[in-house]
Design a protein around this motif. Structure first.
Motif, mmCIF file in Angstrom:
data_model
loop_
_atom_site.group_PDB
_atom_site.id
_atom_site.type_symbol
_atom_site.label_atom_id
_atom_site.label_comp_id
_atom_site.label_asym_id
_atom_site.label_seq_id
_atom_site.Cartn_x
_atom_site.Cartn_y
_atom_site.Cartn_z
ATOM 1 N N TRP A 206 0.825 -1.207 0.000
ATOM 2 C CA TRP A 206 0.000 0.000 0.000
ATOM 3 C C TRP A 206 0.860 1.258 0.000
ATOM 4 O O TRP A 206 0.492 2.271 -0.582
ATOM 5 C CB TRP A 206 -0.907 0.030 1.223
ATOM 6 N N MET A 207 2.004 1.192 0.669
ATOM 7 C CA MET A 207 2.842 2.375 0.832
ATOM 8 C C MET A 207 4.042 2.387 -0.117
ATOM 9 O O MET A 207 4.904 3.251 0.004
ATOM 10 C CB MET A 207 3.330 2.465 2.276
ATOM 11 N N ALA A 208 4.092 1.462 -1.061
ATOM 12 C CA ALA A 208 5.273 1.334 -1.925
ATOM 13 C C ALA A 208 5.541 2.606 -2.723
ATOM 14 O O ALA A 208 6.685 3.084 -2.791
ATOM 15 C CB ALA A 208 5.101 0.138 -2.860
ATOM 16 N N GLN A 209 4.516 3.182 -3.326
ATOM 17 C CA GLN A 209 4.738 4.372 -4.156
ATOM 18 C C GLN A 209 4.998 5.606 -3.301
ATOM 19 O O GLN A 209 5.751 6.491 -3.703
ATOM 20 C CB GLN A 209 3.545 4.586 -5.078
ATOM 21 N N ALA A 210 4.376 5.667 -2.135
ATOM 22 C CA ALA A 210 4.662 6.795 -1.242
ATOM 23 C C ALA A 210 6.114 6.759 -0.794
ATOM 24 O O ALA A 210 6.781 7.790 -0.718
ATOM 25 C CB ALA A 210 3.728 6.750 -0.037
ATOM 26 N N ARG A 211 6.606 5.558 -0.515
ATOM 27 C CA ARG A 211 8.007 5.415 -0.105
ATOM 28 C C ARG A 211 8.940 5.858 -1.231
ATOM 29 O O ARG A 211 9.936 6.563 -0.992
ATOM 30 C CB ARG A 211 8.296 3.969 0.290
ATOM 31 N N SER A 212 8.627 5.470 -2.446
ATOM 32 C CA SER A 212 9.477 5.849 -3.572
ATOM 33 C C SER A 212 9.368 7.333 -3.886
ATOM 34 O O SER A 212 10.229 7.898 -4.563
ATOM 35 C CB SER A 212 9.108 5.027 -4.815
ATOM 36 N N ALA A 213 8.295 7.984 -3.390
ATOM 37 C CA ALA A 213 8.133 9.431 -3.583
ATOM 38 C C ALA A 213 8.770 10.223 -2.450
ATOM 39 O O ALA A 213 8.485 11.410 -2.276
ATOM 40 C CB ALA A 213 6.651 9.777 -3.694
#
Length: 217
Positions: free
Chosen positions: A94-101
């Motif tokens: 769920w947080m994968a793209q937030a982490r990469s951002a």
């Protein structure tokens, strides 16, 4: 006779015919009240939940499991969040793209102080159940929701609701799914109150901004 004595006297009179050894669990309670107002399909129930959440000034988003990580990242970015508290049981994807951002994901730990949580931009959680008729999201401190304080101190709460699995029509149906011994937090929109002149103030006992994501499929 004082007011206290008058009230206690009425209580004694009402209990005069109750055997001294009787306990509340010994007496069955009639619960044949109306459990649901009307008949709805799961899709109609989800629509009603979204409508009532919006009435309480929550921001409602609808998506599917594939698009969920990107939507969470977009919401955090739109809020200007650089930090977010994440419960230990929240699915990592769920947080994968937030982490990469470059959003810093902070763990929910017992050592976190109120001051530290107040400095956090957002919190992302799951939920225990959502009630359509009242527009309410209920948290029970399960691993995907974390401690109650992480959803009361940060100013921005993103809550993910699985549709239709976690959505019920009514409060009686919701209560059946909840354990009363757990710390339950019932949320109907962002925290708010009004003074005697009806001036609304948000963010009093919790986040100013509540964003609910209804994830279907």
């Amino acid at each position: 006779m004082s007011s206290r004595e008058r009230v206690l006297g009425r209580v004694r009179a009402a209990l005069a015919d109750v055997p001294g050894a009787e306990r509340p669990e010994d007496v069955p309670v009639n619960r044949d009240y109306l459990r649901v107002h009307g008949h709805r399909t799961p899709a109609e129930t989800a629509d009603l939940l979204a409508e009532n959440l919006a009435d309480y000034r929550a921001k409602v988003h609808r998506t599917d499991a594939v698009q969920l990580p990107s939507l969470i990242s977009e919401l955090l970015s739109a809020h200007g969040s650089r930090t977010a508290v994440v419960p230990p049981g929240l699915p990592e994807e769920w947080m994968a793209q937030a982490r990469s951002a470059d959003v810093e994901l902070l763990p929910d730990t017992p050592e976190s102080t109120p001051a530290e949580l107040d400095a956090v931009d957002s919190v992302v959680t799951g939920c225990a159940v959502a009630i359509a008729e009242t527009g309410t999201v209920v948290l029970d401190a399960a691993p995907d929701q974390g401690r109650r304080r992480i959803t009361l101190v940060p100013d921005h709460h993103v809550c993910v609701v699985r549709v239709p699995d976690q959505v019920v029509d009514s409060v009686p149906q919701g209560l059946e799914r909840l354990d009363p011994t757990r710390p339950l937090t019932w949320i109907s929109g962002p925290s708010a109150t009004s003074d005697i002149e009806l001036d609304r103030v948000e963010g009093v006992h919790g986040p100013r901004t509540l964003e609910v994501i209804l994830v279907e499929g």
